[in-house]
Design a protein around this motif. Sequence first.
Motif, PDB file in Angstrom:
ATOM      1  N   SER A 274       2.773  -8.110  -7.718  1.00 49.29           N
ATOM      2  CA  SER A 274       3.031  -8.800  -6.447  1.00 49.29           C
ATOM      3  C   SER A 274       1.924  -9.811  -6.152  1.00 49.29           C
ATOM      4  O   SER A 274       2.190 -10.930  -5.701  1.00 49.29           O
ATOM      5  CB  SER A 274       3.116  -7.782  -5.294  1.00 49.29           C
ATOM      6  OG  SER A 274       4.245  -6.962  -5.421  1.00 49.29           O
TER       7      SER A 274
ATOM      8  N   GLU B  23      -0.765  -7.445   6.448  1.00 48.00           N
ATOM      9  CA  GLU B  23       0.674  -7.187   6.335  1.00 48.00           C
ATOM     10  C   GLU B  23       1.020  -5.719   6.077  1.00 48.00           C
ATOM     11  O   GLU B  23       2.187  -5.345   6.146  1.00 48.00           O
ATOM     12  CB  GLU B  23       1.262  -8.038   5.199  1.00 48.00           C
ATOM     13  CG  GLU B  23       1.036  -9.537   5.355  1.00 48.00           C
ATOM     14  CD  GLU B  23       1.480 -10.299   4.126  1.00 48.00           C
ATOM     15  OE1 GLU B  23       2.671 -10.195   3.764  1.00 48.00           O
ATOM     16  OE2 GLU B  23       0.634 -10.999   3.522  1.00 48.00           O
TER      17      GLU B  23
ATOM     18  N   THR C  92       3.580  -3.770   1.812  1.00 45.40           N
ATOM     19  CA  THR C  92       3.994  -5.109   1.389  1.00 45.40           C
ATOM     20  C   THR C  92       3.837  -5.294  -0.108  1.00 45.40           C
ATOM     21  O   THR C  92       4.635  -5.990  -0.752  1.00 45.40           O
ATOM     22  CB  THR C  92       3.169  -6.185   2.134  1.00 45.40           C
ATOM     23  OG1 THR C  92       3.329  -6.012   3.531  1.00 45.40           O
ATOM     24  CG2 THR C  92       3.615  -7.588   1.746  1.00 45.40           C
TER      25      THR C  92
ATOM     26  N   ARG D 279       6.954  -4.291  -1.870  1.00 46.84           N
ATOM     27  CA  ARG D 279       8.234  -4.871  -1.473  1.00 46.84           C
ATOM     28  C   ARG D 279       8.964  -5.420  -2.707  1.00 46.84           C
ATOM     29  O   ARG D 279       8.404  -6.219  -3.463  1.00 46.84           O
ATOM     30  CB  ARG D 279       8.015  -6.005  -0.466  1.00 46.84           C
ATOM     31  CG  ARG D 279       9.307  -6.570   0.105  1.00 46.84           C
ATOM     32  CD  ARG D 279       9.043  -7.779   0.971  1.00 46.84           C
ATOM     33  NE  ARG D 279       8.317  -7.422   2.178  1.00 46.84           N
ATOM     34  CZ  ARG D 279       7.447  -8.219   2.780  1.00 46.84           C
ATOM     35  NH1 ARG D 279       7.161  -9.392   2.263  1.00 46.84           N
ATOM     36  NH2 ARG D 279       6.842  -7.826   3.877  1.00 46.84           N
TER      37      ARG D 279
ATOM     38  N   GLN E 141       8.675 -10.701  -2.980  1.00 48.44           N
ATOM     39  CA  GLN E 141       7.224 -10.609  -3.075  1.00 48.44           C
ATOM     40  C   GLN E 141       6.500 -11.729  -2.331  1.00 48.44           C
ATOM     41  O   GLN E 141       5.342 -11.565  -1.946  1.00 48.44           O
ATOM     42  CB  GLN E 141       6.786 -10.630  -4.546  1.00 48.44           C
ATOM     43  CG  GLN E 141       7.057  -9.330  -5.295  1.00 48.44           C
ATOM     44  CD  GLN E 141       6.691  -9.442  -6.769  1.00 48.44           C
ATOM     45  OE1 GLN E 141       6.772 -10.520  -7.362  1.00 48.44           O
ATOM     46  NE2 GLN E 141       6.291  -8.329  -7.369  1.00 48.44           N
TER      47      GLN E 141
ATOM     48  N   HIS F   2       5.029 -14.418   0.357  1.00 45.69           N
ATOM     49  CA  HIS F   2       4.564 -14.247   1.733  1.00 45.69           C
ATOM     50  C   HIS F   2       5.640 -14.697   2.719  1.00 45.69           C
ATOM     51  O   HIS F   2       6.271 -15.737   2.539  1.00 45.69           O
ATOM     52  CB  HIS F   2       3.293 -15.062   1.958  1.00 45.69           C
ATOM     53  CG  HIS F   2       2.746 -14.958   3.351  1.00 45.69           C
ATOM     54  ND1 HIS F   2       3.042 -15.870   4.349  1.00 45.69           N
ATOM     55  CD2 HIS F   2       1.941 -14.031   3.918  1.00 45.69           C
ATOM     56  CE1 HIS F   2       2.437 -15.515   5.461  1.00 45.69           C
ATOM     57  NE2 HIS F   2       1.757 -14.403   5.231  1.00 45.69           N
TER      58      HIS F   2
END
Length: 309
Positions: free
Chosen positions: A43, A73, A77, A80, A145, A147
């Motif tokens: 990621s 985050e 995250t 994700r 992945q 932002h």
Amino acid sequence: MTTQAVEDYEYEALPEDSSMSACLLAGAFAGIAEHAVMYPVDSIKTRMQILQPTPQAVYSGVLNAANKITTTEGARTLWRGVNSVILGAGPAHALYFGTYEYAKQAFGGNESGHHPVAAAAAGACATIASDALMNPFDVIKQRMQVHGSVYKSVMECGSKVYAAEGLRAFYISYPTTLTMTIPFQSLQFATYEYLRKVLNPSGKYDPMTHIVAGGIAGAVAAAATTPLDVAKTLLQTRGESTDVRIRNCSGLVEAWKLIYQRQGVAGFAKGLQPRVLSHMPSTAICWSVYEYGKWFLNRNNADQQPIMH
């Protein structure tokens, strides 16, 4: 078959009636283990390769990225999109290793001695087959992945990307992926097979051999193909960009031109550190799980054979 005979049974040469099923099952487990364990580093690599990142997603290194993402985050995250690779990695890696074992045998790679060309050719065949299955899952993974990703699930991401960009979005990076993965896998398989035979000439099951050979092979192949991976990331995440040129980028050559114009030669090394850091242990894990799976399944098969006196 006696206990000693079972122990001496050559696990590299699986029995006729179970070789392909054993390779497919071992390959599926290996693929899931490889991608899931090192997913957070992957990621970070994806974020560092984005050509036009948001100000909040500019990182100076792997540790800086990990700290920044987890504090702003949340640690979740970094995971994700992991469901996408788990869904795709099992069947894709089963096909991958099944094709590899079949092709290696056909090309003479199982004969005594070193056969780097046969191993490389078998690796190329394996990646062509598996990437055709894995590419859509990889696109979904990278979209989740980046932002600011708004996708809450793999199904939501897949359906929205399809609705907005069509089926082409899942395969626009496939030629670039093959341009990267064919040399990656050819180099990785040739290096792995060479080191495996050098470190373990007897050919008996030895976990440490697979860890060391797999780790070195993964690191070498990952470093050599990073420029291609940067282009692949651009193509797979282009739909999330607000930059018109990036959104309309249609292939490897155009992607490379964009990268060079925006970031110079240094742009082609973006994500090199996390890519090597993720591939070195993940490839070691993949080969270790795969070789253990072959040994375990083959041993069970041998245990079930009639005892020979």
